[in-house]
Structures are given as C-alpha cells and as structure tokens.
Design an enzyme around this catalytic site. Structure first.
Site, PDB file in Angstrom:
ATOM      1  N   HIS A  89      35.206  27.797  37.433  1.00  0.00           N
ATOM      2  CA  HIS A  89      36.115  28.777  36.825  1.00  0.00           C
ATOM      3  C   HIS A  89      37.338  28.170  36.143  1.00  0.00           C
ATOM      4  O   HIS A  89      37.950  28.823  35.290  1.00  0.00           O
ATOM      5  CB  HIS A  89      36.582  29.766  37.891  1.00  0.00           C
ATOM      6  N   TYR A 148      42.961  44.646  41.845  1.00  0.00           N
ATOM      7  CA  TYR A 148      43.033  43.688  40.729  1.00  0.00           C
ATOM      8  C   TYR A 148      41.915  44.021  39.747  1.00  0.00           C
ATOM      9  O   TYR A 148      40.744  44.071  40.116  1.00  0.00           O
ATOM     10  CB  TYR A 148      42.846  42.274  41.278  1.00  0.00           C
ATOM     11  N   THR A 187      43.902  35.473  31.034  1.00  0.00           N
ATOM     12  CA  THR A 187      43.768  36.801  31.640  1.00  0.00           C
ATOM     13  C   THR A 187      45.120  37.345  32.079  1.00  0.00           C
ATOM     14  O   THR A 187      46.104  36.622  32.189  1.00  0.00           O
ATOM     15  CB  THR A 187      42.840  36.754  32.869  1.00  0.00           C
TER      16      THR A 187
END
Length: 770
Positions: free
Chosen positions: A471, A587, A600
C-alpha cells in the site's frame, strides 16, 4: 539465462598459431536487436518527455514562433521592441558570424525565449483553471454559466491529446485548510459519538489548542505547503505506512479479484502467459507515458504521480523505518511455485516474450518436481511478519553471497508471480467461495506471496487470478487502472485457442527458467519460522464475508435521485447500528488527486444527520415520509463532505500534519493526541469501476470485476470495501477478526443486505403513495 546468450556470443580458443575466434550469429543477432530496442526506447522517451514538458503547447509550435519572428524581421518590423538588437550586441564577434547571421541567430534566440514564456503563461493559465472547484458543489444535472464557460476554456487548453504526465506541472498544490474550519468540522464530526459532558470537555480542549498551539503549528505547515509539491503525501507515506513495525500483511496490503463470473481458460500456465504479456504491454506504455491521464467530467485531470512506482518497486525493511526502492529497466520476473523461486526473463531478442512463450516458461515451472532448499519453503513469511526481525535477518543473512544475489533478484524484479497450487473463485452455489478467495488473496499461506513487492500476481490452478498490493507506494485506483487494462487485453485482444492455450507458436530456443539458490543457516530458519507463526496467527484471526448483492444497483438508486455512494454509506451506518447497537467513528476514503501528488482524504461518514436517519429507521413511531426526509438530508450532507474532502478542505490530513509538526517541535498537545488515538471501528472504501471503459458491460454482462478488499483496521471493528458494478450489482468485501466477540463479518453482511432493502422500501412506498 539471458546473460548466458551474451556470454557465448564470442568464443575463442588460444592455440600456438594464435587466437581462434568464433562468433555466434544467433547470439550477435539478439544483442543487436536488444541494442536497437534500447535506443528506440530512449528516442521515444525523449520525444514524449518534450511533448509532456511543453504541454499544452506542442513542440512544433516552436517552429511556428521562429518563422513568425523571422518573417517580421525580414519585413523590417521589430516585434521584440529592441531585444533582438540587444541580443545581437552580446554575441561574440567572429569572421564566420556575419551581421546577417548574427541577426538570424538573435531572432531565433528571441523566438525561443518568447516561446518558453508563452508556454509558461499557458501552463500558469491552465493551473488557474484547474484551481476552480465550484463545479463539484453544483447540484447534479444543473450547471451554471460560469462552470460551462470554465469547461469550454479547459477543453480549449487541453484539446491536444495529453500523455499520462502532461498535466503534472499544471496541477495546483493541495491547500492548507484554516484552523477554525478544521476544528469546527472536527467537533461537528464527533458530536453524535459523545454524550453532553464528554463533548463539552472535547470542546474545551479543542478551543485551547486553537488558541495556544495551533497558530504556531499552522505557520510551519503553511511554509511546507509553499515549499513542497504536497504538504501531506511524503509524511503520510513515511509515518502511516513505512514507520509501522507490525506486519503489513492484512494490516496494510490489499487485494483485487478477477472477473466475477468468467474464467477465460482453466489452464494455469496459459492464463499466466496472457496476463503477464498484457502487464508487459501496459508497462511499456506506462514507461513511455503513453496512457491517457484520468479526468473527471472528461476534462479535469487527476494526478498521475503514483503510477511511476508501479513496477520494479519493493518495500525494503529497516530497523526504525522501511524505504521504497524503485528501479528502472529491469527485465525479469520472479515466480514462486510449491516452495521454489524461479527467475524468468521477460525479453528475447529485444522484444517482450509472447504469450505462448510465457506459457511455455510457466509450464516448465509447473512441471519441475525438485524440492525446496532448506529454509526456502517459508522464506517469504519474513515479509509477512513483523518488520524489525525481517530487517535484522536481511542485514545478517542476506548481505552477501548467494543469498544476496537471490534476494536482489526478487527485489529488482518487475513484479512477483505466484503459481498457486489451490483453486479459488466465486461459485454462486457455494456461499463461502468468495470468503476463501478473499482470504487467499489477502494472505494466502503467509509464505507464498512476497508482500514487500509493489504487487504480487496470483494465478490459481483453475485459471483464476488476483493481485495482492503493497500500500505505501500507491492507492487502490492506481492498481485498479492497470487491472482493468490487463483484463480487457486478455479478453478482447489476446484470447486463447480452443484447447485453452495461448495463441501463437512455441519458441524452442528459449532458455528455461532458472532456480534461485539459497544458503539459509539454521538460525535464520528459526527467524523465518517465528515470522511465519506471527503471520499465521494474524491470518487465522481474519474473518471474511464476500457479498454479491444483486437485488438492485446503481440504476435504481439513481432513479431515487440520490448518490449511490451516499446510499451505500447510509446503509452501512444503519447496518452497523443494528449490528452493534451503537455508532462509531467511520472512515471513508476519498481521493485528492485533483492536486499535485495528492493521495487520499477521510470522509467522516457518521454524522449528526446520518445518526438521526438511523434512529428514525429504528423508531416505529416515525413515518416513512419522515424517514425519507431525514435520508435525503443525510445523503446531501454526506455528498457535501465528500466534495470538501476532494477539494482539499477535509480535516483528517490537516490534523495529521499538525500532529507531525507538534512531534518535530516537541510540543505536547492533548487535543492532537486524542484525535490521532481515536479508533476507526468502521473503515470503508469504494473500489473504482470502469475507469477506462474498455469493455462494454451492456454487451458483455458477465465480464464484470469482483472488486477487492482489505483487512480490518481496528481489532474490534469492520473493514468494508464495495464496488458498484454496472446498473444492477454491488459487491461487498467485509472483514473483521474472530478474536473480537463484538464482530461477525457474516452477521454484518446480512445486516448490510437488509439495510439496503429497507432503504429501497422507503422509496418504493413513496412511489406507491404517489
């Protein structure tokens, strides 16, 4: 084995008569072709670099400006207002440099400077246009005249076909929100989660922070925003991803699935051959920057920065922090199968291996019956366990010799491929098939994926595929872009024979894949076993539920005149309340890629409005009209917050960066400590679908993606990823932990399905009443 071909290109024998030199024509041919390919690639990169560097102008516009200036000079008109003569005076005197030549050279230099100035003006104008975000706050289907004019100007400035990185220099920087706005929105977001006393206490702490500490921290943050391309991204990558010392498997890495209903071939080697060839074609276009940039509304460009590290990238473990190693022009792949590692060259004679050639290579590996070397079977579990033991083992046992050579081969590979010995995929008759498929892609056996690689391609023995992605280097839409491209290429362009093999002839001259060799001592094997034990315990604790919701989809939701994302988020709030009997900090991931190097932002989906709607749904005294009115209010609130996040006015990245500055300045902030310690018990994300629109799902309704997912963020919480596929399908990927008595992924999945149906019923009853 490609280096072996070059090694035998020249063979010589020393004799009493001298040196007997023999040349291999075949090897020399491949060396020549490789050289031609390399120079052609350099020329293309240079050409595309120039095109991207001068965008929105074109390189040929320079010639137009030069001709225009030269024509005016010969017409005895001075458009430079004396600058050409000034340039002429500073040119060095020479017998070869006549007065006429000096004039021509001066005019060319002035024209070039004017051309560069015009390019800078165009790029600045484009940046100003891209800084306008009023369009995103306008009601759906209604567009103001100012927005229409803005779109027209933007289309005019970007009418030339842009390359992937053409807009990078024109994207605006992410703005730093004001302290007042961030504090106000934060308090508003936690209001439904706190009772009156706790909220008043939080209000006091927040206002003290705003008055005393925030101004100083904000100044440092604004200074960084002026200096850096993005004030968030580098700290986000370092402190959120690379500094984590726990396992990245499950906790960080995410997965993406194959097509939901279709398996083009059941031959494992053939599917791997086509998919790897499609990836190589994608990489070639990516390296040249030839992909079109993603654009909202078809005109607003998204930042393409994250694409740069898709290939030849590895997360390297460290004692205190990891780092991301990105290389270029690596031409091999590492394949894992039944505990063995193989190196496969991806090029032959200066070209990519063709699908049939790749199938042949992978079939060699599948047919290999050799046993793993000592310590080799579970070696990759080092990347699945805690980071510090892996970093220490890497420094001690992999710094020289055959271990270093083999590890370097893995870490420099284009990507990692696992030929899995299991069969997975969605089987409608088996409700657990999606769950097992998801768990396999997320963690596998804990030693058959190299979790540090940018991505691991997994090909199952039944031909199904998937990908596990590290990630830190990028977010899901980036790998999703590649995934859509290769699935479409595999289906539309490459195809298979009737027997399920790759199309094309087999090349018998290819050298077979090479085994990687290891010399792993007993002490290192013990560390491997400990990492495996940690990873296995984590993997076994993950509970997964894959829900294919086909009752209705985006088509019906749009008829209700509401946002599909808001509809689903409110259904998740209702489902969570029914599941746990309480609300929680929620979230939802939103992108900020309209800004340079944006990644993001968080949308806090649990709002005052959404909790009012949920309570009304559970209150039998409320009428459906009241519930529907509250739903619309909550949906509009959610959409407004999503728009704020996309336009740089979110609160969580701002608070995170203020926290980092406070740590760097050694300032203790009770408010920031409280904010950053709050657990996200419901973490959600929407998987992007049809970013490229390469396959018409109206014509091919079975060729739809299954989406992807991730592990739970909190030990007592849920992770939910969803993908809105076409008009009539939504797929949910739900994760939790068995160890938590409060959660149950399958129970939550049932609650989500029922919540979706209950909200739809509100609209159905409204229509019946009308």
């Amino acid at each position: 084995m490609a280096e072996a071909h070059q090694a035998v290109a020249f063979q010589f024998t020393v004799t009493p008569e001298g040196i007997d030199l023999r040349l291999s024509r075949e090897a020399l041919k491949h060396i020549y072709l490789a050289g031609v390919t390399s120079w052609r690639k350099r020329a293309i990169l240079f050409r595309n670099g120039v095109r991207m560097g001068v965008y929105p102008a074109s390189p040929s516009s320079w010639l137009f400006v030069v001709i225009a200036i030269m024509s005016s000079v010969y017409a005895r008109v001075d458009p430079s207002m004396g600058m050409i003569n000034s340039i002429k005076k500073v040119l060095p005197a020479s017998d070869r440099l006549t007065a006429q030549t000096q004039t021509v050279l001066s005019a060319i230099l002035f024209a070039t400077g004017l051309w560069f100035s015009l390019i800078m003006l165009l790029r600045y104008t484009l940046k100003v246009l891209l800084s306008y975000h009023g369009w995103i706050f306008e009601p759906h289907g209604k567009m103001s005249m100012s927005t229409k004019l803005w779109i027209s100007l933007l289309k005019m400035f970007s009418r030339r076909r842009p390359l992937l990185y053409s807009f990078q220099g024109s994207l605006p920087r992410l703005p730093v929100p004001s302290i007042d706005d961030t504090i106000h929105r934060y308090l508003e977001s936690v209001r439904p989660l706190l009772d009156d006393d706790r909220y008043k206490q939080m209000e006091i702490v927040a206002n003290e922070f705003k008055k005393d500490q925030a101004p100083k921290l904000q100044k440092y943050l604004q200074l960084k925003s002026w200096w850096a391309n993005n004030y968030v991204s580098d700290w986000w990558e370092e402190y959120i991803y690379l500094r984590g010392r726990g396992p990245i498997m499950v906790n960080s890495n995410f997965y993406t699935m194959d097509l939901l209903y279709v398996i083009p071939t059941h031959r494992q080697a053939a599917r791997a051959g086509n998919v790897v060839h499609a990836i190589l074609q994608y990489r070639r276009k990516l390296e040249r920057g030839e992909h079109s940039p993603m654009r909202a509304l078809g005109v607003v460009p998204m930042c393409s920065y994250q694409y740069e590290r898709m290939f030849n990238t590895t997360r390297i473990p460290g004692i205190e922090t990891d780092c991301v190693q990105h290389l270029r022009n690596r031409k091999h792949l590492v394949v894992y199968h039944r505990g063995r590692f193989f190196k496969v060259w991806l090029y032959y004679g200066g070209r990519h291996l063709l699908p049939a050639e790749l199938e042949q290579q992978f079939q060699h590996i599948l047919n290999d019956t050799t046993e793993p070397q000592p310590g080799e079977l579970k070696l990759a579990s080092l990347t699945a366990g805690k980071r510090v033991p892996w970093a220490k083992a890497r420094q001690k046992y992999f710094r020289d010799g055959v271990n270093k050579t083999s590890l370097d081969t893995i870490e420099t590979a284009a990507f990692f491929l696992t030929l899995d010995d299991e069969a997975h995929g969605y089987v409608p008759e088996n409700p657990r098939s999606m769950d097992l498929y998801a768990k396999s892609l997320l963690h596998g056996k804990c030693y058959d994926r190299w979790f540090d690689k940018s991505f691991t391609l997994v090909v199952y023995k039944n031909g199904k595929i998937g990908v596990n992605t590290e990630h830190s280097w990028a977010d899901a839409p980036i790998i999703g872009h590649m995934w859509e491209d290769i699935l479409a290429t595999d289906f539309l362009h490459l195809g298979y024979t009737e027997e399920g093999h790759c199309k094309g002839d087999i090349n018998k001259g290819l050298a077979p894949p090479a085994r990687l060799h290891w010399d792993i001592p007993a002490a290192c094997q013990e560390i491997i076993e400990v990492s495996y034990t940690v990873a296995k315990e984590l993997a076994d604790d993950v509970d997964f539920c894959g829900c294919v919701f086909d009752e209705f989809g985006k088509g019906l939701i749009k008829k209700c005149k509401t946002s599909p994302d808001a509809f689903i988020q409110l259904a998740l709030q209702l489902a969570h309340y029914r599941d746990k009997g309480e609300f929680c900090l929620t979230y939802e991931s939103s992108m900020t890629r309209m800004f340079r190097e944006g990644r993001t932002e968080t949308v806090r989906s649990c709002t005052i409005e959404s909790t009012a709607f949920v309570r009304a749904m559970e209150d039998k005294t409320c009428t459906n009209d009241q519930r529907l009115a509250l739903f619309r209010t909550a949906a509009e609130k959610h959409q407004h917050m999503y728009r704020l996040a996309m336009t740089g006015a979110g609160i969580d990245r701002h608070l995170f960066c203020l926290y980092v500055v406070s740590k760097l300045l050694d300032i203790k902030s009770p408010f920031l400590n409280q904010v950053l310690s709050e657990p996200w018990r419901l973490s959600t994300s929407q998987t992007p679908q049809q970013q490229l629109n390469l396959v018409d799902i109206q014509e091919f309704p079975k060729y739809v993606g299954a989406g992807g997912g991730f592990g739970p963020v909190a030990d007592d919480g849920y992770g939910v990823s969803y993908i809105i596929v076409g008009e009539n399908l939504i797929t949910f990927h739900i994760s939790s932990k068995f160890s938590s008595p409060e959660t149950d992924a399958h129970r939550f999945g049932r609650n989500i399905g029922q919540a979706m149906l209950d909200i739809r019923a509100l609209f159905n009853q409204k229509e019946k009443a009308m």
